[in-house]
Write a protein that holds these residues in place. Structure first.
Motif, PDB file in Angstrom:
ATOM      1  N   ARG A   1      -0.245  -1.419  -4.931  1.00  0.00           N
ATOM      2  CA  ARG A   1       1.131  -1.707  -4.521  1.00  0.00           C
ATOM      3  C   ARG A   1       2.077  -1.790  -5.725  1.00  0.00           C
ATOM      4  O   ARG A   1       3.261  -1.468  -5.603  1.00  0.00           O
ATOM      5  CB  ARG A   1       1.181  -2.976  -3.656  1.00  0.00           C
ATOM      6  CG  ARG A   1       0.605  -2.717  -2.253  1.00  0.00           C
ATOM      7  CD  ARG A   1       0.663  -3.958  -1.397  1.00  0.00           C
ATOM      8  NE  ARG A   1       2.024  -4.392  -1.144  1.00  0.00           N
ATOM      9  CZ  ARG A   1       2.764  -4.012  -0.093  1.00  0.00           C
ATOM     10  NH1 ARG A   1       2.264  -3.190   0.803  1.00  0.00           N
ATOM     11  NH2 ARG A   1       3.982  -4.468   0.067  1.00  0.00           N
ATOM     12  N   ASP A   2       1.583  -2.184  -6.878  1.00  0.00           N
ATOM     13  CA  ASP A   2       2.414  -2.147  -8.098  1.00  0.00           C
ATOM     14  C   ASP A   2       2.951  -0.732  -8.328  1.00  0.00           C
ATOM     15  O   ASP A   2       4.116  -0.535  -8.671  1.00  0.00           O
ATOM     16  CB  ASP A   2       1.581  -2.526  -9.329  1.00  0.00           C
ATOM     17  CG  ASP A   2       1.435  -4.028  -9.468  1.00  0.00           C
ATOM     18  OD1 ASP A   2       2.111  -4.777  -8.736  1.00  0.00           O
ATOM     19  OD2 ASP A   2       0.610  -4.442 -10.324  1.00  0.00           O
ATOM     20  N   LYS A   3       2.070   0.240  -8.159  1.00  0.00           N
ATOM     21  CA  LYS A   3       2.466   1.641  -8.373  1.00  0.00           C
ATOM     22  C   LYS A   3       3.395   2.104  -7.252  1.00  0.00           C
ATOM     23  O   LYS A   3       4.378   2.800  -7.499  1.00  0.00           O
ATOM     24  CB  LYS A   3       1.221   2.546  -8.425  1.00  0.00           C
ATOM     25  CG  LYS A   3       0.158   2.118  -9.407  1.00  0.00           C
ATOM     26  CD  LYS A   3       0.681   2.115 -10.821  1.00  0.00           C
ATOM     27  CE  LYS A   3      -0.361   1.813 -11.879  1.00  0.00           C
ATOM     28  NZ  LYS A   3      -0.985   0.478 -11.820  1.00  0.00           N
ATOM     29  N   LEU A   4       3.093   1.690  -6.021  1.00  0.00           N
ATOM     30  CA  LEU A   4       3.941   2.089  -4.887  1.00  0.00           C
ATOM     31  C   LEU A   4       5.340   1.482  -5.020  1.00  0.00           C
ATOM     32  O   LEU A   4       6.345   2.118  -4.695  1.00  0.00           O
ATOM     33  CB  LEU A   4       3.302   1.663  -3.560  1.00  0.00           C
ATOM     34  CG  LEU A   4       1.938   2.283  -3.226  1.00  0.00           C
ATOM     35  CD1 LEU A   4       1.422   1.737  -1.893  1.00  0.00           C
ATOM     36  CD2 LEU A   4       2.009   3.807  -3.169  1.00  0.00           C
ATOM     37  N   ASP A   5       5.418   0.237  -5.490  1.00  0.00           N
ATOM     38  CA  ASP A   5       6.730  -0.420  -5.681  1.00  0.00           C
ATOM     39  C   ASP A   5       7.606   0.413  -6.614  1.00  0.00           C
ATOM     40  O   ASP A   5       8.795   0.641  -6.341  1.00  0.00           O
ATOM     41  CB  ASP A   5       6.551  -1.813  -6.315  1.00  0.00           C
ATOM     42  CG  ASP A   5       5.926  -2.827  -5.353  1.00  0.00           C
ATOM     43  OD1 ASP A   5       5.814  -2.530  -4.145  1.00  0.00           O
ATOM     44  OD2 ASP A   5       5.524  -3.914  -5.833  1.00  0.00           O
ATOM     45  N   ALA A   6       7.014   0.869  -7.714  1.00  0.00           N
ATOM     46  CA  ALA A   6       7.783   1.656  -8.689  1.00  0.00           C
ATOM     47  C   ALA A   6       8.233   2.980  -8.076  1.00  0.00           C
ATOM     48  O   ALA A   6       9.389   3.400  -8.253  1.00  0.00           O
ATOM     49  CB  ALA A   6       6.927   1.907  -9.933  1.00  0.00           C
ATOM     50  N   LEU A   7       7.335   3.615  -7.324  1.00  0.00           N
ATOM     51  CA  LEU A   7       7.687   4.899  -6.703  1.00  0.00           C
ATOM     52  C   LEU A   7       8.758   4.721  -5.631  1.00  0.00           C
ATOM     53  O   LEU A   7       9.632   5.566  -5.463  1.00  0.00           O
ATOM     54  CB  LEU A   7       6.460   5.503  -6.033  1.00  0.00           C
ATOM     55  CG  LEU A   7       5.555   6.433  -6.826  1.00  0.00           C
ATOM     56  CD1 LEU A   7       4.471   6.971  -5.897  1.00  0.00           C
ATOM     57  CD2 LEU A   7       6.335   7.596  -7.434  1.00  0.00           C
ATOM     58  N   GLU A   8       8.664   3.620  -4.888  1.00  0.00           N
ATOM     59  CA  GLU A   8       9.635   3.338  -3.820  1.00  0.00           C
ATOM     60  C   GLU A   8      11.051   3.270  -4.414  1.00  0.00           C
ATOM     61  O   GLU A   8      11.995   3.845  -3.871  1.00  0.00           O
ATOM     62  CB  GLU A   8       9.269   2.023  -3.124  1.00  0.00           C
ATOM     63  CG  GLU A   8      10.261   1.510  -2.091  1.00  0.00           C
ATOM     64  CD  GLU A   8      10.339   2.362  -0.820  1.00  0.00           C
ATOM     65  OE1 GLU A   8       9.455   3.199  -0.582  1.00  0.00           O
ATOM     66  OE2 GLU A   8      11.329   2.186  -0.079  1.00  0.00           O
ATOM     67  N   THR A   9      11.193   2.575  -5.520  1.00  0.00           N
ATOM     68  CA  THR A   9      12.502   2.453  -6.177  1.00  0.00           C
ATOM     69  C   THR A   9      12.993   3.832  -6.597  1.00  0.00           C
ATOM     70  O   THR A   9      14.149   4.202  -6.371  1.00  0.00           O
ATOM     71  CB  THR A   9      12.364   1.546  -7.427  1.00  0.00           C
ATOM     72  OG1 THR A   9      11.796   0.318  -7.013  1.00  0.00           O
ATOM     73  CG2 THR A   9      13.693   1.304  -8.105  1.00  0.00           C
TER      74      THR A   9
END
Ligand SMILES: N[C@@H](CCC(=O)N[C@@H](CS)C(=O)NCC(=O)O)C(=O)O
Length: 224
Positions: free
Chosen positions: A141-149
């Motif tokens: 989710r750390d990686k997904l959070d960055a991609l989401e932004t």
């Protein structure tokens, strides 16, 4: 000239739709390159398979005398000279394709293998503790959070649709299929936008037809 894409002769239901051979099919459809499909036994692995792919995995690709393995290398090779690899953004497209594999898929793959071990311990076990699974999920989710932004204000990861999007979306599809993109609206839209592409639809239809034909061949073999 037609290339040859290698996949397995048969697989059970659960990985179908997500075998890494699919990302090659999708790329081939996007660039309009003719291809044939050849198979290698899923089990036991054959020496000819290992000669093409030292880890005895799929996909592998043959283009004339050239044999390639690693889906990332295959996608970069196929995209060369096509609109999927625009000359002006070559470095960034390459960067994002590698980020999909080496940053996002390493995190999602670690989590997914724990989920599968819990779901099918006889096949993928031993199962990790719930705390370990949650730790892996948070890492993903750390990686997904960055991609989401990042994806909140763009349609594709670098300018127009590129081979980096094929790879990133193919990685994210697995996460979405597990219901883990629910609170990532930009990523959900990104995946849906990519999956709505006609080339994706053709590649998926052919991918699933392959497994249906494999089932039929297996049923015939078992009945004789
Ligand atoms: N890094 C490789 C991974 C390939 C891979 O994991 N292939 C899976 C199918 S999706 C496989 O063949 N698994 C069977 C095995 O590892 O024995 C790539 O991207 O091509």
């Amino acid at each position: 000239m037609s290339v040859i894409l290698y996949t397995y002769d048969w697989l059970p239901e659960f990985p179908r739709g997500f075998v890494r051979e699919f990302r090659v099919r999708w790329t081939l459809e996007e660039i309009g390159r003719a291809y044939e499909v050849a198979t290698v036994p899923a089990s036991p692995k054959a020496p000819e398979h290992r000669a093409m792919q030292p880890f005895a995995q799929v996909p592998a690709l043959k283009d004339g005398e050239l044999t390639l393995f690693e889906s990332g290398a295959i996608l970069l090779y196929l995209a060369e000279g096509t609109p999927l690899m625009p000359e002006a953004s070559r470095a960034e497209v390459t960067q994002w394709l590698i980020a999909a594999l080496n940053t996002v898929e390493t995190a999602s793959g670690a989590w997914m293998s724990m989920v599968l071990a819990q779901r099918m311990p006889a096949f993928f076990g031993p199962a990790s503790t719930p705390e370990a699974v949650e730790h892996a999920r948070r890492g993903m989710r750390d990686k997904l959070d960055a991609l989401e932004t990042l994806m909140a204000d763009r349609d594709w990861i670098v300018g127009d649709f590129s081979v980096a999007d094929v790879m990133m979306v193919d990685v994210l599809r697995v996460v979405e299929n597990e219901g883990e993109l629910g609170d990532y609206p930009s990523l959900t839209d990104y995946v849906a936008r990519a999956m709505a592409r006609p080339a994706f639809g053709r590649a998926m239809a052919d991918h699933m037809d392959h497994w249906r034909a494999a089932d039929a061949a297996r049923a015939t073999k078992l009945s004789v």
